[in-house]
Design a protein around this motif. Structure first.
Motif, PDB file in Angstrom:
ATOM      1  N   ARG A 136      -6.380  -4.961   9.888  1.00 61.20           N
ATOM      2  CA  ARG A 136      -5.085  -5.076  10.566  1.00 61.20           C
ATOM      3  C   ARG A 136      -3.934  -4.884   9.583  1.00 61.20           C
ATOM      4  O   ARG A 136      -2.945  -4.222   9.873  1.00 61.20           O
ATOM      5  CB  ARG A 136      -4.968  -6.424  11.261  1.00 61.20           C
ATOM      6  N   ASN A 137      -4.060  -5.475   8.381  1.00 62.98           N
ATOM      7  CA  ASN A 137      -2.999  -5.400   7.374  1.00 62.98           C
ATOM      8  C   ASN A 137      -3.257  -4.336   6.311  1.00 62.98           C
ATOM      9  O   ASN A 137      -2.535  -4.273   5.314  1.00 62.98           O
ATOM     10  CB  ASN A 137      -2.798  -6.768   6.725  1.00 62.98           C
ATOM     11  N   LYS A 138      -4.296  -3.544   6.498  1.00 61.67           N
ATOM     12  CA  LYS A 138      -4.653  -2.461   5.578  1.00 61.67           C
ATOM     13  C   LYS A 138      -4.736  -2.952   4.136  1.00 61.67           C
ATOM     14  O   LYS A 138      -3.985  -2.524   3.262  1.00 61.67           O
ATOM     15  CB  LYS A 138      -3.674  -1.303   5.710  1.00 61.67           C
ATOM     16  N   ALA A 139      -5.677  -3.865   3.912  1.00 56.37           N
ATOM     17  CA  ALA A 139      -5.825  -4.485   2.601  1.00 56.37           C
ATOM     18  C   ALA A 139      -7.298  -4.696   2.266  1.00 56.37           C
ATOM     19  O   ALA A 139      -8.114  -4.964   3.143  1.00 56.37           O
ATOM     20  CB  ALA A 139      -5.100  -5.828   2.580  1.00 56.37           C
ATOM     21  N   GLY A 140      -7.610  -4.558   0.978  1.00 54.62           N
ATOM     22  CA  GLY A 140      -8.952  -4.833   0.486  1.00 54.62           C
ATOM     23  C   GLY A 140      -8.871  -5.730  -0.732  1.00 54.62           C
ATOM     24  O   GLY A 140      -8.006  -5.541  -1.592  1.00 54.62           O
ATOM     25  N   TYR A 141      -9.766  -6.716  -0.790  1.00 56.10           N
ATOM     26  CA  TYR A 141      -9.761  -7.696  -1.872  1.00 56.10           C
ATOM     27  C   TYR A 141     -11.176  -7.893  -2.405  1.00 56.10           C
ATOM     28  O   TYR A 141     -12.127  -7.956  -1.625  1.00 56.10           O
ATOM     29  CB  TYR A 141      -9.266  -9.060  -1.381  1.00 56.10           C
ATOM     30  N   PRO A 170     -11.172  -1.432  -8.013  1.00 57.72           N
ATOM     31  CA  PRO A 170     -10.136  -0.726  -8.761  1.00 57.72           C
ATOM     32  C   PRO A 170      -8.763  -0.947  -8.113  1.00 57.72           C
ATOM     33  O   PRO A 170      -8.674  -1.371  -6.964  1.00 57.72           O
ATOM     34  CB  PRO A 170     -10.533   0.748  -8.652  1.00 57.72           C
ATOM     35  N   GLU A 171      -7.726  -0.619  -8.864  1.00 59.72           N
ATOM     36  CA  GLU A 171      -6.396  -0.629  -8.275  1.00 59.72           C
ATOM     37  C   GLU A 171      -6.382   0.406  -7.165  1.00 59.72           C
ATOM     38  O   GLU A 171      -7.026   1.446  -7.263  1.00 59.72           O
ATOM     39  CB  GLU A 171      -5.335  -0.265  -9.313  1.00 59.72           C
ATOM     40  N   SER A 172      -5.646   0.121  -6.123  1.00 58.16           N
ATOM     41  CA  SER A 172      -5.586   1.066  -5.015  1.00 58.16           C
ATOM     42  C   SER A 172      -4.672   2.231  -5.367  1.00 58.16           C
ATOM     43  O   SER A 172      -3.587   2.040  -5.886  1.00 58.16           O
ATOM     44  CB  SER A 172      -5.063   0.376  -3.760  1.00 58.16           C
ATOM     45  N   ASN A 173      -5.153   3.409  -5.083  1.00 62.55           N
ATOM     46  CA  ASN A 173      -4.324   4.595  -5.303  1.00 62.55           C
ATOM     47  C   ASN A 173      -4.349   5.497  -4.075  1.00 62.55           C
ATOM     48  O   ASN A 173      -4.230   6.701  -4.174  1.00 62.55           O
ATOM     49  CB  ASN A 173      -4.785   5.359  -6.543  1.00 62.55           C
ATOM     50  N   ASN A 174      -4.529   4.866  -2.915  1.00 57.46           N
ATOM     51  CA  ASN A 174      -4.547   5.667  -1.691  1.00 57.46           C
ATOM     52  C   ASN A 174      -3.466   5.205  -0.726  1.00 57.46           C
ATOM     53  O   ASN A 174      -2.854   4.161  -0.911  1.00 57.46           O
ATOM     54  CB  ASN A 174      -5.939   5.640  -1.040  1.00 57.46           C
ATOM     55  N   SER A 175      -3.243   5.971   0.289  1.00 52.80           N
ATOM     56  CA  SER A 175      -2.162   5.666   1.230  1.00 52.80           C
ATOM     57  C   SER A 175      -2.552   4.619   2.274  1.00 52.80           C
ATOM     58  O   SER A 175      -1.693   4.054   2.916  1.00 52.80           O
ATOM     59  CB  SER A 175      -1.709   6.942   1.932  1.00 52.80           C
ATOM     60  N   TRP A 176      -3.838   4.334   2.436  1.00 53.40           N
ATOM     61  CA  TRP A 176      -4.248   3.356   3.448  1.00 53.40           C
ATOM     62  C   TRP A 176      -3.886   1.939   3.020  1.00 53.40           C
ATOM     63  O   TRP A 176      -3.367   1.162   3.806  1.00 53.40           O
ATOM     64  CB  TRP A 176      -5.755   3.456   3.719  1.00 53.40           C
ATOM     65  N   THR A 177      -4.164   1.580   1.788  1.00 52.52           N
ATOM     66  CA  THR A 177      -3.953   0.219   1.312  1.00 52.52           C
ATOM     67  C   THR A 177      -2.471  -0.088   1.172  1.00 52.52           C
ATOM     68  O   THR A 177      -1.745   0.628   0.503  1.00 52.52           O
ATOM     69  CB  THR A 177      -4.669   0.004  -0.038  1.00 52.52           C
TER      70      THR A 177
END
Length: 138
Positions: A101-106, A112-119
């Motif tokens: 729902r909040n477009k987050a991964g933990y 890795p650090e997020s480098n995409n547009s979804w997160t």
């Protein structure tokens, strides 16, 4: 008042770290997650099952660093009742969460650090406090 959301086990499997393993879990709303151990690393992925696109990936472990890899472990993929969050549990310890729902991964290391547009978040470290907040509805 806050109430605790029920977590539902969608997948459960016994494995050993370093086994070639691919476990997926898809919900009715087209959210999906995949756990993969390719013999060197374990990763947990968020997937758009409608378009078969990987949205995000989280590093769970390096097989070389798993101390008990010779012993069987129990992997579970659990979802909240509303199917908006997926949890990865190994031996009853939460290693990662995807909040669709909040477009987050933990995950525990935040790697890795997020480098995409979804997160949509920057801080990716999973803590027990964060897990507790995820399992409550308002």
């Amino acid at each position: 008042m806050t109430t605790k959301l029920k977590l539902i086990i969608y997948e459960e499997q016994t494995f050993k770290g370093g086994d070639d393993l691919f476990i997926d879990s898809t919900t009715e709303n087209s959210y999906a997650v995949v756990f993969e151990d390719n013999g060197e690393t374990g990763y947990f992925y968020a997937v758009d099952s409608k378009n078969m696109k990987v949205l995000d990936g989280l590093h769970i472990y390096n097989v070389a660093n798993v101390t008990d890899k010779h012993k069987p472990s129990t992997l579970k993929i659990l979802w909240t009742e509303d199917e908006s969050k997926a949890f990865l549990s190994i031996n009853n310890y939460y290693h990662a969460v995807f909040d669709f729902r909040n477009k987050a991964g933990y995950c525990r290391t935040g790697f890795p650090e997020s480098n995409n547009s979804w997160t949509k978040i920057k801080e990716r470290i999973l803590t027990d406090t964060l897990i507790d907040s995820f399992s409550k509805s308002k």
